[in-house]
Design a protein around this motif. Structure first.
Motif, mmCIF file in Angstrom:
data_model
loop_
_atom_site.group_PDB
_atom_site.id
_atom_site.type_symbol
_atom_site.label_atom_id
_atom_site.label_comp_id
_atom_site.label_asym_id
_atom_site.label_seq_id
_atom_site.Cartn_x
_atom_site.Cartn_y
_atom_site.Cartn_z
ATOM 1 N N ASP A 190 0.827 -1.209 0.000
ATOM 2 C CA ASP A 190 0.000 0.000 0.000
ATOM 3 C C ASP A 190 0.863 1.261 0.000
ATOM 4 O O ASP A 190 0.607 2.201 -0.761
ATOM 5 C CB ASP A 190 -0.953 0.008 1.198
ATOM 6 C CG ASP A 190 -2.014 -1.083 1.101
ATOM 7 O OD1 ASP A 190 -2.386 -1.463 -0.026
ATOM 8 O OD2 ASP A 190 -2.476 -1.556 2.157
ATOM 9 N N ALA A 191 1.889 1.294 0.847
ATOM 10 C CA ALA A 191 2.785 2.457 0.903
ATOM 11 C C ALA A 191 3.539 2.620 -0.415
ATOM 12 O O ALA A 191 3.676 3.729 -0.936
ATOM 13 C CB ALA A 191 3.762 2.327 2.069
ATOM 14 N N GLU B 286 2.612 1.587 -3.380
ATOM 15 C CA GLU B 286 1.676 2.033 -4.418
ATOM 16 C C GLU B 286 1.440 3.530 -4.328
ATOM 17 O O GLU B 286 1.443 4.227 -5.351
ATOM 18 C CB GLU B 286 0.349 1.295 -4.300
ATOM 19 C CG GLU B 286 -0.668 1.783 -5.319
ATOM 20 C CD GLU B 286 -1.935 0.973 -5.388
ATOM 21 O OE1 GLU B 286 -2.885 1.459 -6.023
ATOM 22 O OE2 GLU B 286 -1.986 -0.144 -4.828
ATOM 23 N N ARG B 287 1.255 4.063 -3.135
ATOM 24 C CA ARG B 287 1.045 5.505 -2.981
ATOM 25 C C ARG B 287 2.231 6.290 -3.538
ATOM 26 O O ARG B 287 2.061 7.293 -4.236
ATOM 27 C CB ARG B 287 0.806 5.864 -1.507
ATOM 28 C CG ARG B 287 -0.603 5.522 -1.027
ATOM 29 C CD ARG B 287 -0.904 6.107 0.330
ATOM 30 N NE ARG B 287 -0.037 5.614 1.395
ATOM 31 C CZ ARG B 287 -0.214 4.470 2.059
ATOM 32 N NH1 ARG B 287 -1.228 3.681 1.748
ATOM 33 N NH2 ARG B 287 0.608 4.112 3.019
ATOM 34 N N ILE B 288 3.448 5.841 -3.247
ATOM 35 C CA ILE B 288 4.649 6.513 -3.745
ATOM 36 C C ILE B 288 4.695 6.458 -5.270
ATOM 37 O O ILE B 288 4.929 7.459 -5.939
ATOM 38 C CB ILE B 288 5.912 5.890 -3.125
ATOM 39 C CG1 ILE B 288 5.977 6.226 -1.627
ATOM 40 C CG2 ILE B 288 7.168 6.365 -3.840
ATOM 41 C CD1 ILE B 288 7.013 5.429 -0.851
ATOM 42 N N LEU C 244 2.278 6.030 -7.463
ATOM 43 C CA LEU C 244 1.231 6.857 -8.063
ATOM 44 C C LEU C 244 1.553 8.343 -7.927
ATOM 45 O O LEU C 244 1.357 9.116 -8.872
ATOM 46 C CB LEU C 244 -0.125 6.535 -7.430
ATOM 47 C CG LEU C 244 -0.665 5.133 -7.710
ATOM 48 C CD1 LEU C 244 -1.932 4.890 -6.899
ATOM 49 C CD2 LEU C 244 -0.906 4.897 -9.192
ATOM 50 N N ASP C 245 2.075 8.752 -6.772
ATOM 51 C CA ASP C 245 2.452 10.154 -6.573
ATOM 52 C C ASP C 245 3.542 10.594 -7.543
ATOM 53 O O ASP C 245 3.617 11.763 -7.912
ATOM 54 C CB ASP C 245 2.929 10.401 -5.137
ATOM 55 C CG ASP C 245 1.789 10.395 -4.123
ATOM 56 O OD1 ASP C 245 0.613 10.446 -4.539
ATOM 57 O OD2 ASP C 245 2.081 10.331 -2.911
ATOM 58 N N ARG D 163 -1.681 2.733 -12.333
ATOM 59 C CA ARG D 163 -2.054 1.383 -11.902
ATOM 60 C C ARG D 163 -2.830 0.717 -13.024
ATOM 61 O O ARG D 163 -3.711 1.330 -13.637
ATOM 62 C CB ARG D 163 -2.908 1.451 -10.635
ATOM 63 C CG ARG D 163 -3.503 0.126 -10.189
ATOM 64 C CD ARG D 163 -2.614 -0.595 -9.210
ATOM 65 N NE ARG D 163 -3.095 -1.926 -8.925
ATOM 66 C CZ ARG D 163 -3.768 -2.275 -7.845
ATOM 67 N NH1 ARG D 163 -4.055 -1.387 -6.917
ATOM 68 N NH2 ARG D 163 -4.143 -3.529 -7.667
#
Length: 119
Positions: free
Chosen positions: A80-81, A83-85, A87-88, A93
């Motif tokens: 999850d962490a 993926e956030r990085i 995408l930012d 995705r």
């Protein structure tokens, strides 16, 4: 008999090597070790590196319809962490590919596929 190699360096073709190297530098925390107009290298250490080569005609392929000949697997402790990085930083995705438990599939800004995989 094996090849007497001194280095193995995966190379990604892309329209803008510097921009794509900066994406992976920020994603992985590695260091740019060679920065030229048509070629940029990124390294973690002497044995782990990735290069980017200018190809103005490069276009990402549609997977699985057009097939993908290679992709990168990046192992992380927290999907999850990570993926956030990703995408930012501009990754996209890929819906329907990869479950939420073991791995997730993304495209980098040039269109190459990579997976974030749970350690």
């Amino acid at each position: 008999m094996a090849l007497p190699t001194t280095r193995f360096l995966p190379v990604l073709d892309c329209p803008d090597p510097r921009a794509l190297a900066h994406f992976y530098r920020d994603l992985l925390g590695w260091t740019i070790t060679d920065d030229q107009d048509d070629w940029v290298e990124l390294a973690r250490d002497d044995s782990t590196a990735l290069a980017f080569q200018r190809d103005p005609d490069f276009r990402g392929r549609a997977w699985p319809a057009e097939g993908v000949h290679a992709h990168l697997d990046i192992h992380v402790p927290d999907l999850d962490a990570a993926e956030r990085i990703a995408l930012d930083l501009g990754a996209l995705r890929e819906g329907g590919r990869g479950g939420s438990t073991g791995f997730r599939v993304f495209r980098d800004p040039a269109g190459h596929y990579f997976c974030l995989c749970k350690e």
